[in-house]
Design a protein around this motif. Structure first.
Motif, PDB file in Angstrom:
ATOM      1  N   ILE A 146       0.842  -1.205   0.000  1.00 49.36           N
ATOM      2  CA  ILE A 146       0.000   0.000   0.000  1.00 49.36           C
ATOM      3  C   ILE A 146       0.871   1.246   0.000  1.00 49.36           C
ATOM      4  CG2 ILE A 146      -1.642   1.338   1.368  1.00 49.36           C
ATOM      5  CD1 ILE A 146      -2.740  -1.368   2.405  1.00 49.36           C
ATOM      6  N   VAL A 147       1.860   1.279   0.875  1.00 51.14           N
ATOM      7  CA  VAL A 147       2.722   2.464   0.989  1.00 51.14           C
ATOM      8  C   VAL A 147       3.549   2.650  -0.280  1.00 51.14           C
ATOM      9  CG1 VAL A 147       4.636   3.491   2.269  1.00 51.14           C
ATOM     10  CG2 VAL A 147       2.797   2.320   3.503  1.00 51.14           C
ATOM     11  N   ALA A 148       4.094   1.575  -0.824  1.00 47.43           N
ATOM     12  CA  ALA A 148       4.880   1.674  -2.060  1.00 47.43           C
ATOM     13  C   ALA A 148       4.035   2.216  -3.206  1.00 47.43           C
ATOM     14  CB  ALA A 148       5.467   0.316  -2.423  1.00 47.43           C
ATOM     15  N   THR A 149       2.798   1.762  -3.294  1.00 45.72           N
ATOM     16  CA  THR A 149       1.899   2.247  -4.345  1.00 45.72           C
ATOM     17  C   THR A 149       1.571   3.719  -4.133  1.00 45.72           C
ATOM     18  OG1 THR A 149       0.928   0.047  -4.586  1.00 45.72           O
ATOM     19  CG2 THR A 149      -0.351   1.906  -5.430  1.00 45.72           C
ATOM     20  N   ALA A 150       1.341   4.111  -2.898  1.00 47.70           N
ATOM     21  CA  ALA A 150       1.033   5.509  -2.595  1.00 47.70           C
ATOM     22  C   ALA A 150       2.216   6.416  -2.951  1.00 47.70           C
ATOM     23  CB  ALA A 150       0.683   5.658  -1.116  1.00 47.70           C
ATOM     24  N   VAL A 151       3.413   5.975  -2.652  1.00 46.73           N
ATOM     25  CA  VAL A 151       4.607   6.762  -2.996  1.00 46.73           C
ATOM     26  C   VAL A 151       4.717   6.926  -4.511  1.00 46.73           C
ATOM     27  CG1 VAL A 151       7.140   6.750  -3.004  1.00 46.73           C
ATOM     28  CG2 VAL A 151       5.896   6.202  -0.898  1.00 46.73           C
ATOM     29  N   ARG A 152       4.445   5.841  -5.239  1.00 44.35           N
ATOM     30  CA  ARG A 152       4.531   5.921  -6.702  1.00 44.35           C
ATOM     31  C   ARG A 152       3.504   6.890  -7.272  1.00 44.35           C
ATOM     32  NH1 ARG A 152       1.652   3.356 -10.320  1.00 44.35           N
ATOM     33  NH2 ARG A 152       0.946   1.723  -8.890  1.00 44.35           N
ATOM     34  N   VAL A 153       2.284   6.851  -6.765  1.00 49.44           N
ATOM     35  CA  VAL A 153       1.251   7.782  -7.236  1.00 49.44           C
ATOM     36  C   VAL A 153       1.670   9.215  -6.954  1.00 49.44           C
ATOM     37  CG1 VAL A 153      -1.118   8.571  -6.873  1.00 49.44           C
ATOM     38  CG2 VAL A 153      -0.640   6.125  -7.055  1.00 49.44           C
ATOM     39  N   ALA A 154       2.132   9.477  -5.726  1.00 51.12           N
ATOM     40  CA  ALA A 154       2.531  10.843  -5.356  1.00 51.12           C
ATOM     41  C   ALA A 154       3.732  11.309  -6.174  1.00 51.12           C
ATOM     42  CB  ALA A 154       2.842  10.907  -3.864  1.00 51.12           C
ATOM     43  N   ASP A 155       4.691  10.414  -6.420  1.00 50.49           N
ATOM     44  CA  ASP A 155       5.868  10.769  -7.226  1.00 50.49           C
ATOM     45  C   ASP A 155       5.468  11.147  -8.647  1.00 50.49           C
ATOM     46  OD1 ASP A 155       7.612  10.319  -5.143  1.00 50.49           O
ATOM     47  OD2 ASP A 155       8.330   8.386  -5.876  1.00 50.49           O
ATOM     48  N   GLU A 156       4.555  10.376  -9.224  1.00 47.31           N
ATOM     49  CA  GLU A 156       4.208  10.560 -10.632  1.00 47.31           C
ATOM     50  C   GLU A 156       3.194  11.671 -10.865  1.00 47.31           C
ATOM     51  OE1 GLU A 156       2.888   6.745 -11.935  1.00 47.31           O
ATOM     52  OE2 GLU A 156       4.900   5.852 -11.879  1.00 47.31           O
ATOM     53  N   GLU A 157       2.272  11.864  -9.916  1.00 42.57           N
ATOM     54  CA  GLU A 157       1.160  12.777 -10.170  1.00 42.57           C
ATOM     55  C   GLU A 157       0.979  13.859  -9.116  1.00 42.57           C
ATOM     56  OE1 GLU A 157      -2.450  10.755 -11.399  1.00 42.57           O
ATOM     57  OE2 GLU A 157      -1.293   8.927 -11.741  1.00 42.57           O
ATOM     58  N   GLY A 158       1.768  13.829  -8.061  1.00 42.02           N
ATOM     59  CA  GLY A 158       1.651  14.837  -7.023  1.00 42.02           C
ATOM     60  C   GLY A 158       0.720  14.404  -5.906  1.00 42.02           C
ATOM     61  N   ALA A 209     -10.755  -3.370  -2.991  1.00 39.41           N
ATOM     62  CA  ALA A 209     -11.774  -2.480  -2.436  1.00 39.41           C
ATOM     63  C   ALA A 209     -11.113  -1.473  -1.497  1.00 39.41           C
ATOM     64  CB  ALA A 209     -12.814  -3.291  -1.678  1.00 39.41           C
ATOM     65  N   THR A 210     -11.593  -0.230  -1.521  1.00 47.86           N
ATOM     66  CA  THR A 210     -10.993   0.815  -0.690  1.00 47.86           C
ATOM     67  C   THR A 210     -10.982   0.425   0.778  1.00 47.86           C
ATOM     68  OG1 THR A 210     -11.759   2.506  -2.245  1.00 47.86           O
ATOM     69  CG2 THR A 210     -11.111   3.253  -0.061  1.00 47.86           C
ATOM     70  N   MET A 211     -12.064  -0.144   1.269  1.00 51.03           N
ATOM     71  CA  MET A 211     -12.152  -0.484   2.684  1.00 51.03           C
ATOM     72  C   MET A 211     -11.112  -1.511   3.109  1.00 51.03           C
ATOM     73  SD  MET A 211     -14.288   1.515   3.958  1.00 51.03           S
ATOM     74  CE  MET A 211     -14.259   0.776   5.588  1.00 51.03           C
ATOM     75  N   SER A 212     -10.620  -2.313   2.167  1.00 49.50           N
ATOM     76  CA  SER A 212      -9.625  -3.332   2.529  1.00 49.50           C
ATOM     77  C   SER A 212      -8.308  -2.689   2.960  1.00 49.50           C
ATOM     78  CB  SER A 212      -9.387  -4.284   1.359  1.00 49.50           C
ATOM     79  OG  SER A 212      -8.804  -3.604   0.259  1.00 49.50           O
ATOM     80  N   LEU A 213      -8.046  -1.449   2.493  1.00 49.11           N
ATOM     81  CA  LEU A 213      -6.813  -0.770   2.881  1.00 49.11           C
ATOM     82  C   LEU A 213      -6.789  -0.482   4.370  1.00 49.11           C
ATOM     83  CD1 LEU A 213      -6.569  -0.457  -0.213  1.00 49.11           C
ATOM     84  CD2 LEU A 213      -5.762   1.878   0.175  1.00 49.11           C
ATOM     85  N   TYR A 214      -7.958  -0.216   4.951  1.00 47.73           N
ATOM     86  CA  TYR A 214      -8.022   0.214   6.343  1.00 47.73           C
ATOM     87  C   TYR A 214      -7.669  -0.905   7.319  1.00 47.73           C
ATOM     88  CZ  TYR A 214     -10.056   4.519   4.596  1.00 47.73           C
ATOM     89  OH  TYR A 214     -10.249   5.707   3.947  1.00 47.73           O
ATOM     90  N   ARG A 215      -7.603  -2.128   6.859  1.00 49.14           N
ATOM     91  CA  ARG A 215      -7.126  -3.212   7.720  1.00 49.14           C
ATOM     92  C   ARG A 215      -5.620  -3.131   7.931  1.00 49.14           C
ATOM     93  NH1 ARG A 215     -10.674  -6.429   4.473  1.00 49.14           N
ATOM     94  NH2 ARG A 215      -8.891  -7.357   3.382  1.00 49.14           N
ATOM     95  N   HIS A 216      -4.937  -2.369   7.069  1.00 49.45           N
ATOM     96  CA  HIS A 216      -3.486  -2.255   7.144  1.00 49.45           C
ATOM     97  C   HIS A 216      -3.024  -0.839   7.465  1.00 49.45           C
ATOM     98  CE1 HIS A 216      -3.204  -6.254   5.245  1.00 49.45           C
ATOM     99  NE2 HIS A 216      -4.220  -5.851   4.504  1.00 49.45           N
ATOM    100  N   VAL A 217      -3.783   0.156   7.036  1.00 45.48           N
ATOM    101  CA  VAL A 217      -3.448   1.560   7.259  1.00 45.48           C
ATOM    102  C   VAL A 217      -4.697   2.262   7.799  1.00 45.48           C
ATOM    103  CG1 VAL A 217      -2.676   3.709   6.190  1.00 45.48           C
ATOM    104  CG2 VAL A 217      -1.768   1.527   5.374  1.00 45.48           C
ATOM    105  N   PRO A 218      -4.652   2.837   9.009  1.00 42.27           N
ATOM    106  CA  PRO A 218      -5.854   3.424   9.609  1.00 42.27           C
ATOM    107  C   PRO A 218      -6.496   4.548   8.806  1.00 42.27           C
ATOM    108  CG  PRO A 218      -4.144   3.105  11.258  1.00 42.27           C
ATOM    109  CD  PRO A 218      -3.514   2.850   9.935  1.00 42.27           C
ATOM    110  N   GLY A 219      -5.705   5.322   8.051  1.00 44.17           N
ATOM    111  CA  GLY A 219      -6.264   6.431   7.292  1.00 44.17           C
ATOM    112  C   GLY A 219      -5.180   7.153   6.525  1.00 44.17           C
ATOM    113  N   LYS A 220      -5.547   8.227   5.840  1.00 45.96           N
ATOM    114  CA  LYS A 220      -4.593   8.921   4.982  1.00 45.96           C
ATOM    115  C   LYS A 220      -3.476   9.576   5.774  1.00 45.96           C
ATOM    116  CE  LYS A 220      -4.131  12.175   1.153  1.00 45.96           C
ATOM    117  NZ  LYS A 220      -4.803  13.124   0.237  1.00 45.96           N
ATOM    118  N   ASP A 221      -3.764  10.117   6.957  1.00 45.92           N
ATOM    119  CA  ASP A 221      -2.704  10.736   7.760  1.00 45.92           C
ATOM    120  C   ASP A 221      -1.629   9.715   8.109  1.00 45.92           C
ATOM    121  OD1 ASP A 221      -3.972  13.160   7.670  1.00 45.92           O
ATOM    122  OD2 ASP A 221      -4.873  12.995   9.664  1.00 45.92           O
TER     123      ASP A 221
END
Length: 251
Positions: free
Chosen positions: A33-45, A61-73
């Protein structure tokens, strides 16, 4: 069948029209999840980053992320730690305080340049508890030990230098976004868009005598790199004066 191949094969659209991939949720981890988020931010801001966007990139599914990461912060905090960890501090630490601080500042500059979104996530009034980022402050204070500075002065020096680097690095993402929106680099923008306004400004020597003098002299370098080099050197000059007054210039 390898997991990577399974994930790349889409299945039928589920209820709600969301597109998922075989094995995506089963193999989901915080690291992915974190690696993908870094790639999105690197490529598109950073503006393009959201939990939904990361889920879409991973095919889950978006909700599946919350089992690993509590939220965007929390996601941003994990991202921050990852990108600082990519370029670890050199070992052993420099014995010379100025070399040590300059090494740290240059490393931070490289990290911000590689990840332009990062600077806008940093806060020096409400710092995020990211251990790998905190190591930079730890190292900065460590190289100042024994130079005659108080603990407050060592902490202020470390944070002020980091804040200078970060404050200038904020413009990496702004420039990337401006170039994307306009299709022009900073130099091209100055040549194509800024010349008329620039000349009008310079043509008023009574109101702007210093600009007028600059305009008549040789070309000067006000790039981010030049400002970084000049500002860092002057900040370290100032720290050197304080150390000298404290009698701790040697060593």
């Amino acid at each position: 069948e390898p997991a990577a191949r399974r994930e790349a094969r889409p299945v039928a659209q589920p209820a709600g029209g969301r597109r998922v991939r075989v094995g995506g949720e089963r193999d989901l981890t915080r690291e992915r999840i974190v690696a993908t988020a870094v790639r999105v931010a690197d490529e598109e801001g950073l503006a393009a980053l959201s939990m939904r966007r990361v889920a879409t990139e991973l095919g889950v599914a978006t909700m599946s992320l919350y089992r690993h990461v509590p939220g965007k912060d929390e996601l941003l905090r994990f991202m921050m730690d990852v990108v600082f960890r990519e370029q670890p501090l050199p070992e052993p630490p420099a014995s010379d305080w100025r070399e040590g601080l300059e090494t740290i500042a240059r490393l931070q500059w490289r990290i911000y340049r590689r990840h332009p979104w990062l600077a806008s996530t940093m806060s020096f009034t409400r710092p995020v508890p990211a251990p790998d980022a905190a190591l930079h402050t730890e190292r900065s204070m460590a190289v100042l030990v024994g130079r005659g500075l108080s603990w407050e002065e060592m902490a202020q020096t470390s944070v002020a230098l980091a804040a200078f680097v970060c404050g200038l690095a904020v413009h990496f993402e702004r420039e990337a976004q401006a170039e994307q929106d306009s299709g022009l680099s900073a130099d091209e923008w100055m040549e194509r868009v800024g010349d008329e306004d620039h000349e009008r400004l310079m043509a008023d020597p009574e109101r702007f005598p210093m600009f007028d003098a600059l305009n008549r002299g040789p070309e000067i370098d006000l790039s981010l790199e030049a400002l970084f080099e000049f500002g860092m050197a002057r900040m370290l000059d100032g720290v050197g004066l304080v150390i000298e007054r404290r009698g701790g210039a040697d060593g």
